[in-house]
Design a protein around this motif. Structure first.
Motif, PDB file in Angstrom:
ATOM      1  N   UNK A 181       0.852  -1.191   0.000  1.00 32.95           N
ATOM      2  CA  UNK A 181       0.000   0.000   0.000  1.00 32.95           C
ATOM      3  C   UNK A 181       0.888   1.242   0.000  1.00 32.95           C
ATOM      4  N   UNK A 182       0.554   2.204  -0.844  1.00 36.81           N
ATOM      5  CA  UNK A 182       1.288   3.466  -0.930  1.00 36.81           C
ATOM      6  C   UNK A 182       0.306   4.620  -0.778  1.00 36.81           C
ATOM      7  N   UNK A 183       0.835   5.800  -0.519  1.00 38.18           N
ATOM      8  CA  UNK A 183      -0.006   6.975  -0.374  1.00 38.18           C
ATOM      9  C   UNK A 183      -0.449   7.534  -1.722  1.00 38.18           C
ATOM     10  N   UNK A 184      -1.458   8.383  -1.674  1.00 38.56           N
ATOM     11  CA  UNK A 184      -1.890   9.086  -2.893  1.00 38.56           C
ATOM     12  C   UNK A 184      -1.057  10.352  -3.022  1.00 38.56           C
ATOM     13  N   UNK A 185       0.241  10.158  -3.146  1.00 35.87           N
ATOM     14  CA  UNK A 185       1.205  11.256  -3.190  1.00 35.87           C
ATOM     15  C   UNK A 185       2.216  10.977  -4.305  1.00 35.87           C
ATOM     16  N   UNK A 186       3.149  11.891  -4.454  1.00 40.85           N
ATOM     17  CA  UNK A 186       4.112  11.776  -5.558  1.00 40.85           C
ATOM     18  C   UNK A 186       4.968  10.515  -5.413  1.00 40.85           C
ATOM     19  N   UNK A 187       5.371  10.197  -4.194  1.00 39.29           N
ATOM     20  CA  UNK A 187       6.178   8.988  -4.003  1.00 39.29           C
ATOM     21  C   UNK A 187       5.379   7.741  -4.361  1.00 39.29           C
ATOM     22  N   UNK A 188       4.123   7.705  -3.965  1.00 35.98           N
ATOM     23  CA  UNK A 188       3.296   6.551  -4.284  1.00 35.98           C
ATOM     24  C   UNK A 188       3.110   6.379  -5.778  1.00 35.98           C
ATOM     25  N   UNK A 189       2.885   7.488  -6.486  1.00 38.76           N
ATOM     26  CA  UNK A 189       2.742   7.426  -7.943  1.00 38.76           C
ATOM     27  C   UNK A 189       4.021   6.939  -8.592  1.00 38.76           C
ATOM     28  N   UNK A 190       5.158   7.386  -8.059  1.00 36.96           N
ATOM     29  CA  UNK A 190       6.441   6.981  -8.636  1.00 36.96           C
ATOM     30  C   UNK A 190       6.698   5.488  -8.399  1.00 36.96           C
ATOM     31  N   UNK A 191       6.324   4.982  -7.228  1.00 33.31           N
ATOM     32  CA  UNK A 191       6.478   3.542  -6.984  1.00 33.31           C
ATOM     33  C   UNK A 191       5.655   2.750  -7.979  1.00 33.31           C
ATOM     34  N   UNK A 192       4.412   3.147  -8.187  1.00 32.94           N
ATOM     35  CA  UNK A 192       3.543   2.433  -9.113  1.00 32.94           C
ATOM     36  C   UNK A 192       4.111   2.479 -10.536  1.00 32.94           C
ATOM     37  N   UNK A 193       4.543   3.649 -10.960  1.00 31.58           N
ATOM     38  CA  UNK A 193       5.089   3.795 -12.309  1.00 31.58           C
ATOM     39  C   UNK A 193       6.365   2.980 -12.480  1.00 31.58           C
ATOM     40  N   UNK A 194       7.232   2.997 -11.476  1.00 32.06           N
ATOM     41  CA  UNK A 194       8.501   2.277 -11.561  1.00 32.06           C
ATOM     42  C   UNK A 194       8.267   0.768 -11.604  1.00 32.06           C
ATOM     43  N   UNK A 195       7.328   0.302 -10.792  1.00 37.55           N
ATOM     44  CA  UNK A 195       6.986  -1.121 -10.820  1.00 37.55           C
ATOM     45  C   UNK A 195       6.459  -1.522 -12.197  1.00 37.55           C
ATOM     46  N   UNK A 196       5.581  -0.704 -12.758  1.00 38.94           N
ATOM     47  CA  UNK A 196       5.003  -1.020 -14.063  1.00 38.94           C
ATOM     48  C   UNK A 196       6.068  -1.048 -15.147  1.00 38.94           C
ATOM     49  N   UNK A 197       7.009  -0.122 -15.099  1.00 42.64           N
ATOM     50  CA  UNK A 197       8.083  -0.096 -16.091  1.00 42.64           C
ATOM     51  C   UNK A 197       8.949  -1.357 -15.999  1.00 42.64           C
ATOM     52  N   UNK A 198       9.086  -1.889 -14.792  1.00 39.15           N
ATOM     53  CA  UNK A 198       9.903  -3.092 -14.589  1.00 39.15           C
ATOM     54  C   UNK A 198       9.128  -4.355 -14.935  1.00 39.15           C
ATOM     55  N   UNK A 199       7.823  -4.200 -15.172  1.00 32.70           N
ATOM     56  CA  UNK A 199       6.987  -5.343 -15.513  1.00 32.70           C
ATOM     57  C   UNK A 199       6.284  -5.979 -14.338  1.00 32.70           C
ATOM     58  N   UNK A 200       6.396  -5.366 -13.147  1.00 34.55           N
ATOM     59  CA  UNK A 200       5.747  -5.916 -11.961  1.00 34.55           C
ATOM     60  C   UNK A 200       4.246  -5.684 -12.004  1.00 34.55           C
ATOM     61  N   UNK A 201       3.501  -6.672 -11.590  1.00 30.59           N
ATOM     62  CA  UNK A 201       2.047  -6.596 -11.491  1.00 30.59           C
ATOM     63  C   UNK A 201       1.679  -5.658 -10.339  1.00 30.59           C
ATOM     64  N   UNK A 202       0.870  -4.636 -10.613  1.00 30.70           N
ATOM     65  CA  UNK A 202       0.504  -3.664  -9.575  1.00 30.70           C
ATOM     66  C   UNK A 202      -0.933  -3.813  -9.094  1.00 30.70           C
ATOM     67  N   UNK A 203      -1.609  -4.891  -9.462  1.00 22.77           N
ATOM     68  CA  UNK A 203      -3.002  -5.018  -9.036  1.00 22.77           C
ATOM     69  C   UNK A 203      -3.129  -5.198  -7.521  1.00 22.77           C
ATOM     70  N   UNK A 204      -2.066  -5.635  -6.866  1.00 24.57           N
ATOM     71  CA  UNK A 204      -2.086  -5.768  -5.412  1.00 24.57           C
ATOM     72  C   UNK A 204      -1.523  -4.568  -4.680  1.00 24.57           C
ATOM     73  N   UNK A 205      -1.190  -3.500  -5.424  1.00 25.30           N
ATOM     74  CA  UNK A 205      -0.639  -2.284  -4.805  1.00 25.30           C
ATOM     75  C   UNK A 205      -1.789  -1.323  -4.518  1.00 25.30           C
ATOM     76  N   UNK A 206      -2.159  -1.193  -3.273  1.00 28.50           N
ATOM     77  CA  UNK A 206      -3.278  -0.352  -2.866  1.00 28.50           C
ATOM     78  C   UNK A 206      -2.848   1.106  -2.720  1.00 28.50           C
ATOM     79  N   UNK A 207      -3.820   2.023  -2.826  1.00 26.92           N
ATOM     80  CA  UNK A 207      -3.572   3.451  -2.654  1.00 26.92           C
ATOM     81  C   UNK A 207      -4.330   3.957  -1.440  1.00 26.92           C
TER      82      UNK A 207
END
Length: 308
Positions: free
Chosen positions: A52-78
């Motif tokens: 789970x990440x915050x609805x903030x810039x760091x949280x958005x960057x984690x989600x984007x970085x994971x997606x670029x690496x090919x990681x599944x983000x469906x379990x990453x909550x906001x």
């Protein structure tokens, strides 16, 4: 020895997704479970990250970085109420020291629809640490998930004072199929359990005797290497990988070891082979800045060596 209960499916990785703030003030993606998931993805094991990440810039960057690496983000909550986690790291004589902020988004991982829809046939094992268990919500979510899936559990005991107590440690040990600790964590557990003696192997032997659910206990010893002990008392040692003293960064070395230990269990490698390959990959990560890398040649070189 080969483990007889490792099923097929994707690894489930539960716990903190955050940013490590390094001594030079650079921020890099971190959190022990996410580090392991990052490596597993690079090696082709398609983990599902539950965090789970915050609805903030760091949280958005984690989600984007994971997606670029090919990681599944469906379990990453906001989380709209709590910030994305951060850990400030400093280098001490004994190794990295961590200042971990309280009440972060990863403390509030919910048992949401993604988790409700998971079933054991989809999953090979459940990996978690202990930091995310410091808070009630994430602790209860992991307990529910563990009971629902009823699959083997790999516990990476991350001792992070002050977020550490005997209740969390003992619960983790009681429910784990495989456990990884470093020498400081093994010492702390031995003191918690009032084990007598002064040798790591003696402590490890007592630990697996006390927690009979543990099939294999992995112990990392830094530059000295690692060893593993099984429930029936077999012990395996592997020397450390020689590393240059200059530009050595041990942040994330334990997570790298855990990753290859998981792969070895899934692929049914011999325990001595797991130790050797895990030490080698941990040594490779010690040569990069931070706990993870986007340099795929490191992963390619290691995976190639496994087939030679």
């Amino acid at each position: 020895m080969q483990n007889q209960m490792t099923p097929n499916g994707r690894p489930i990785v539960f716990g903190e997704a955050l940013f490590d703030v390094l001594p030079d003030d650079k921020e890099v993606l971190g959190g022990a479970p996410l580090n392991v998931a990052w490596h597993l993805q690079a090696f082709g094991y398609n983990p599902l990250v539950i965090s789970r990440v915050g609805s903030d810039a760091r949280g958005s960057l984690i989600r984007e970085t994971m997606q670029k690496w090919g990681l599944d983000t469906q379990g990453l909550q906001t989380d709209s109420q709590h910030p994305t986690g951060i850990v400030t790291i400093s280098h001490e004589a004994s190794g990295p020291a961590y200042r971990i902020e309280p009440n972060q988004a990863y403390d509030h991982i919910a048992f949401d629809n993604t988790l409700q829809n998971l079933n054991s046939e989809q999953c090979s094992l459940l990996l978690h640490g202990t930091l995310a268990l410091r808070a009630y919500t994430s602790h209860e979510t992991l307990s529910t998930l563990r009971e629902k899936l009823n699959i083997p559990v790999f516990a990476d005991v991350n001792r992070r004072p002050p977020w550490w107590n005997s209740s969390i440690a003992q619960e983790t040990l009681r429910n784990a199929t495989w456990v990884k600790v470093n020498e400081q964590e093994l010492q702390a557990i031995s003191e918690m359990e009032s084990f007598q003696g002064n040798q790591y192997q003696e402590f490890a032997t007592r630990l697996v005797k006390q927690y009979k659910n543990i099939e294999i206990l992995f112990v990392t010893l830094g530059a000295q290497g690692s060893f593993a002990i099984t429930q029936n008392g077999e012990t395996f040692y592997e020397k450390g990988v020689p590393l240059p003293a200059t530009e050595l960064d041990t942040i994330g070395a334990g997570d790298a070891f855990t990753t290859v230990a998981i792969i070895g269990l899934l692929e049914r490698w011999r325990i001595d082979v797991i130790l050797q390959r895990a030490n080698t990959f941990a040594g490779a990560i010690c040569r990069v800045h931070g706990a993870t890398t986007t340099d795929r040649t490191i992963y390619e070189a290691n995976s190639k060596s496994w087939t030679e």
